[in-house]
Design a protein around this motif. Sequence first.
Motif, short mmCIF file in Angstrom:
data_model
loop_
_atom_site.label_atom_id
_atom_site.label_comp_id
_atom_site.label_asym_id
_atom_site.label_seq_id
_atom_site.Cartn_x
_atom_site.Cartn_y
_atom_site.Cartn_z
N PHE A 62 0.83 -1.20 0.00
CA PHE A 62 0.00 0.00 0.00
C PHE A 62 0.87 1.26 0.00
CE2 PHE A 62 -2.26 -3.16 2.77
CZ PHE A 62 -3.22 -3.53 1.84
N ASP A 63 0.22 2.38 -0.29
CA ASP A 63 0.91 3.67 -0.31
C ASP A 63 0.76 4.44 0.99
OD1 ASP A 63 2.19 3.79 -2.78
OD2 ASP A 63 0.35 4.34 -3.82
N SER A 64 -0.09 3.98 1.91
CA SER A 64 -0.33 4.75 3.14
C SER A 64 -0.26 3.86 4.36
CB SER A 64 -1.70 5.43 3.08
OG SER A 64 -2.74 4.50 3.30
N LEU A 65 0.18 4.46 5.47
CA LEU A 65 0.21 3.74 6.74
C LEU A 65 -1.19 3.34 7.17
CD1 LEU A 65 1.81 2.81 9.26
CD2 LEU A 65 1.45 5.11 10.20
N ALA A 66 -2.18 4.18 6.87
CA ALA A 66 -3.56 3.89 7.27
C ALA A 66 -4.02 2.55 6.73
CB ALA A 66 -4.49 5.01 6.80
#
Length: 368
Positions: A62-66
């Motif tokens: 993924f591109d985000s920590l979330a």
Amino acid sequence: MSLPANIQRSDFGTLPDGRPVSCYRITNASGIELRVTDYGGIILSLKTPDRQGRFDDIVLGFDSLADYLSPAYRQANPYFGALIGRYANRIGGAEFSLEGQCYRLVSNDGANSLHGGDPGFDRCLWQADTFVEARGSGLVLSRVSDDGEAGYPGRLSVRVRYLLGDDDSLEIAYHAETTRATPVNLTQHSYFNLRGEGNGDVLDHRLMLAAGAYTPVDEQLIPGGEIAPVVGTPFDFTTLTAIGARLAQHHPQLVRAGGYDHNFVLDGDEADNQGLRVAAQVVEAESGRVLEVATSEPGIQFYAGNALDGTLRGKAGQPYRRHAGLALETQHFPDSPHQPAFPGTILQPGEVYRSRTRYRFSCLAASD
């Protein structure tokens, strides 16, 4: 302190307890780009060229920590790109006995402990330090796993070194020391799709495993101690073979695991001058990309992404469906604390755990 021109640090979000998370972007002389976060030591992306010189991201994630913290990801928990410890793979019954004492682990895979339990190393924030040397550039990740963490004895000091080499390789070196006897089995859990993440499945990728045997498992995917020859079975990847070529065979081991999710016993071929022996090769004809794996470890877990079901969407926005990527986890064997015939995994005080794995990236010639 300023970073070298080929290493960039950026913010990657904040954990629920307020701790900041960083992302490190490292490039080599050929333009290969590696992105790693200090949360879980996760390899976020790895961009390599195809035979036409086009760069694609070849690892799932993924591109985000979330996304890594989301309930959907935590429920599925495919360990995209993460460092795994203290014990890669499964320990049956989530317990083991050592020096006359029984240790209860966190059971997070039915009755068993998988990939270190919870918290595993994949959900920890690591100390990150960059480095540059003659061979390339990289990142050193370190942390201390306290005595009793996830049920394991001993205070374990761990250091993992990612080196992106100018020879188009990614070398991962593991180092650990303990204050008490404890099982240690570390690995990296990236999923590869050499066509590019989110671009179909890997069933037509051709795979070679330098392994004449594997360790069969029971219904809970726990080995019983048998080391079985691969010859005449769907597990014979001693020559380049399409991953999907024999998946339809009604072999009991394929049925139990829902496909390939097995430890392969690497052949005892002579190591190279860096102490590594060939473990695997993956070839993808459309892009021409080739991945070669060499390791100091005795085993490699080949997992064909059987449990991916389209719930999670990756960086390109495409759902990760079944077989969207393959993992090649270099390791000691699963459930070794219960299998005295398997190579030992107990680290004693005063000893040093060392392990190294190298992934090398190349392309077929245009005519191949």
